[in-house]
Design an enzyme around this catalytic site. Sequence first.
Site, PDB file in Angstrom:
ATOM      1  N   THR A 124       0.814  -1.219   0.000  1.00 37.80           N
ATOM      2  CA  THR A 124       0.000   0.000   0.000  1.00 37.80           C
ATOM      3  C   THR A 124       0.850   1.273   0.000  1.00 37.80           C
ATOM      4  O   THR A 124       1.977   1.275   0.526  1.00 37.80           O
ATOM      5  CB  THR A 124      -0.898   0.018   1.261  1.00 37.80           C
ATOM      6  OG1 THR A 124      -1.430   1.322   1.464  1.00 37.80           O
ATOM      7  CG2 THR A 124      -0.119  -0.347   2.518  1.00 37.80           C
ATOM      8  N   TYR A 148      -1.436  -0.404  10.222  1.00 40.35           N
ATOM      9  CA  TYR A 148      -1.716  -1.048   8.932  1.00 40.35           C
ATOM     10  C   TYR A 148      -0.510  -0.934   7.996  1.00 40.35           C
ATOM     11  O   TYR A 148      -0.015  -1.923   7.458  1.00 40.35           O
ATOM     12  CB  TYR A 148      -2.960  -0.401   8.314  1.00 40.35           C
ATOM     13  CG  TYR A 148      -3.205  -0.776   6.878  1.00 40.35           C
ATOM     14  CD1 TYR A 148      -3.488  -2.091   6.523  1.00 40.35           C
ATOM     15  CD2 TYR A 148      -3.145   0.191   5.864  1.00 40.35           C
ATOM     16  CE1 TYR A 148      -3.705  -2.435   5.194  1.00 40.35           C
ATOM     17  CE2 TYR A 148      -3.366  -0.147   4.542  1.00 40.35           C
ATOM     18  CZ  TYR A 148      -3.637  -1.456   4.213  1.00 40.35           C
ATOM     19  OH  TYR A 148      -3.845  -1.799   2.901  1.00 40.35           O
TER      20      TYR A 148
END
Length: 333
Positions: A124, A148
């Site tokens: 990501t 995350y």
Amino acid sequence: MHYNLNNNPVIVVGGAGYIGAHVCKTIAKHGGRPIVFDNFSAGHKHAIKWGPHVEVDLRDRKATQKAFETHSDVKTVIHLASSIEVGIGEKYPSEFYDNNVSGALNLLMAMKYTGADRLIFSSTCATYGETQNMPLLETEVQNPFSVYGKTKLAIEHMIQSYHKAYGMKYVTFRYFNASGADASGEIGEEHDPETHLIPNALKAAAGLGPKMKLFGADYDTPDGTCIRDYIHVTDIALAHIDAIRTLDEGATTHAEVNIGTGEGYSVLEILTMIQKVTGLPVPYDISPRREGDLTQLYADATNAKKVLGFSPQHSDLENIIKTAWNFHRKQWE
Ligand code: UDP
């Protein structure tokens, strides 16, 4: 370019999820055989339409190994399964490290055990962290802000180590904002709870539920709202075919690649496009900033073109909103 996967099997971990279902459909369209591995914690059985599936949780090392043993002919694995809700990660980091990092380690161990030596991993843009250096290059310092992002970066490092030590081939994708839905309307974004902007805004426009919360209008951007790079999920799926082709051709053995469009849109620009496409205004309230949100993130997308020959074909904003609206309208009827 329509690359033929020659009936080759591909394990898609997280293949019952939003991106996973689009990847499976695209693999099948290109003559490959997707095999879904999923624990159905977030994925949906109804989204598996293009091949068999195995119910397996990556946190269970033995079960993961067994699942790989029953598919020991498979060389290529696409890994999309993970905990993704940024806020939950901040509250319950152990859950995120366990599911994302331990799970990925078990996956790598199982792959090594059966000789599956090619991995396409979904990382990501959240691994980059706060920076003014836009557009983001792959060489940007990775200093993730959220749990995350930290878990995804840890996995990137594990994969690099497997490459160095055992010659595992890989493409790590750093996705920007996955959005839109398959043109047929048969699959789309179905998170529960839904935290993403476009589905939430469409829901508010449709008059289903409360007004949308716009998280922060006091950012240092032209209209005060956050800027993101929205890429169509069909383009993301096609990038996986380009990655497989590139590995097949031996053009590269390892790469980290941004998957974005290179263009940033603010939250208010998204709401304006939603009104244009649907004819409905999006009712919203300005709320405080959401914890973990960065001011702006958009890709330098040139490396994907250079390394994989990939460039987005479906990602103009109007098409993203149209296909998302087409999917959600059916869901809500
Ligand atoms: N956002 C918002 N309201 C929502 C959901 C998102 O204002 O209900 C904003 C969010 O603060 C961010 C942008 O929309 O600036 C994109 O958020 P999303 O959760 O879709 O993706 P992210 O960029 O967090 O991966």
